[in-house]
Design an enzyme around this catalytic site. Structure first.
Site, PDB file in Angstrom:
ATOM      1  N   GLY A  47       7.393  17.340  -7.046  1.00 44.33           N
ATOM      2  CA  GLY A  47       7.242  16.798  -5.709  1.00 44.33           C
ATOM      3  C   GLY A  47       7.973  15.474  -5.610  1.00 44.33           C
ATOM      4  CD  GLN A  52       7.933   9.609  -5.484  1.00 42.95           C
ATOM      5  OE1 GLN A  52       7.717  10.684  -4.939  1.00 42.95           O
ATOM      6  NE2 GLN A  52       7.813   9.435  -6.793  1.00 42.95           N
ATOM      7  CB  CYS A 108       4.103   9.075 -10.375  1.00 44.43           C
ATOM      8  SG  CYS A 108       4.952   8.573  -8.870  1.00 44.43           S
ATOM      9  CG  LEU A 109       9.511  12.279 -10.442  1.00 46.62           C
ATOM     10  CD1 LEU A 109      10.419  12.974  -9.430  1.00 46.62           C
ATOM     11  CD2 LEU A 109       9.903  12.645 -11.863  1.00 46.62           C
ATOM     12  CG  HIS A 150       1.036  12.772  -6.681  1.00 48.71           C
ATOM     13  ND1 HIS A 150       0.565  12.229  -7.853  1.00 48.71           N
ATOM     14  CD2 HIS A 150       2.283  12.253  -6.504  1.00 48.71           C
ATOM     15  CE1 HIS A 150       1.491  11.415  -8.356  1.00 48.71           C
ATOM     16  NE2 HIS A 150       2.549  11.429  -7.553  1.00 48.71           N
ATOM     17  CD  GLU A 151       4.988  14.072  -4.292  1.00 42.54           C
ATOM     18  OE1 GLU A 151       5.583  13.084  -3.815  1.00 42.54           O
ATOM     19  OE2 GLU A 151       4.903  14.286  -5.511  1.00 42.54           O
ATOM     20  CG  HIS A 154       4.304   8.849  -3.314  1.00 41.47           C
ATOM     21  ND1 HIS A 154       4.469   7.660  -3.996  1.00 41.47           N
ATOM     22  CD2 HIS A 154       4.316   9.821  -4.264  1.00 41.47           C
ATOM     23  CE1 HIS A 154       4.570   7.904  -5.292  1.00 41.47           C
ATOM     24  NE2 HIS A 154       4.465   9.210  -5.480  1.00 41.47           N
TER      25      HIS A 154
END
Length: 198
Positions: A47, A52, A108-109, A150-151, A154
């Site tokens: 995701g 991000q 997380c990226l 999660h996304e 953000h």
């Protein structure tokens, strides 16, 4: 185009993202979505939210296939696979979260090298626009729901580390500060607020 992924410490990750306007040209939107998928795949993510990549817009993409695919042991035990979802979500609104919370180790990226147990509800209802700006209201569950939550966080300026206990946050404080300055191993392009592009 592959964008650098913004690391923890950048203010864009703590701001509530703005809706994508209806007047946004379709070609521009399609290019942004394609870029986000390309960036996500390059970083081996499931995701990716627009903040991000430094864009404070209410858009995220996901492809849950790597998380919901079963291995041989699961298949032997008769575990049923969740359907994989590959989709872009525009201007999403989380309508409801229900069920008994369950823990799962998330990463997380934007925070490479950190994985922690996060509690989330197993079932959600989300209202969103698709790539053609058509509105949907749909239920999701299990790992698909978790990725979406999660996304979605953000877009609200929330990182998964914000959901940890005060004790766990204190333990991670130094490591997160180092990541924000670029002192971390990563194998994809990143942008660090304290260290420029890398």
């Amino acid at each position: 185009m592959i964008h650098p992924i913004v690391a923890i410490g950048d203010p864009v990750l703590k701001a509530r993202a703005k809706n994508l306007p209806a007047a946004l040209p379709a070609t521009e939107l399609q290019q942004l979505i394609a870029d986000m998928f390309e960036t996500m795949y390059f970083a081996h993510g499931v995701g990716l939210a627009a903040p991000q990549i430094g864009k404070s817009q209410r858009l995220f993409v996901m492809d849950s296939a790597p998380m919901v695919e079963l291995d041989e042991e699961d298949i032997a035990e008769g575990v049923e696979a969740e359907p994989a979802i590959k989709r872009a979500f525009i201007n999403p609104v989380l309508v409801s979260e229900t069920g008994e919370k369950w823990g799962f180790e998330e990463g997380c990226l934007s925070i490479p090298g950190v994985r922690e147990l996060v509690q989330r509800c197993p079932d959600i209802v989300l209202r969103y626009e698709d790539e053609n700006r058509q509105v949907h209201e749909e239920g999701f569950s299990g790992l698909n729901a978790r990725i979406i939550q999660h996304e979605y966080d953000h877009l609200e300026g929330i990182l998964f580390t914000d959901k940890l206990s005060s004790f766990k946050k204190q333990l991670l404080k130094g490591k997160l500060a180092r990541i924000g300055k670029g002192d971390v191993d990563h194998d994809y392009r990143m942008k660090f607020a304290g260290a420029g592009r890398r």
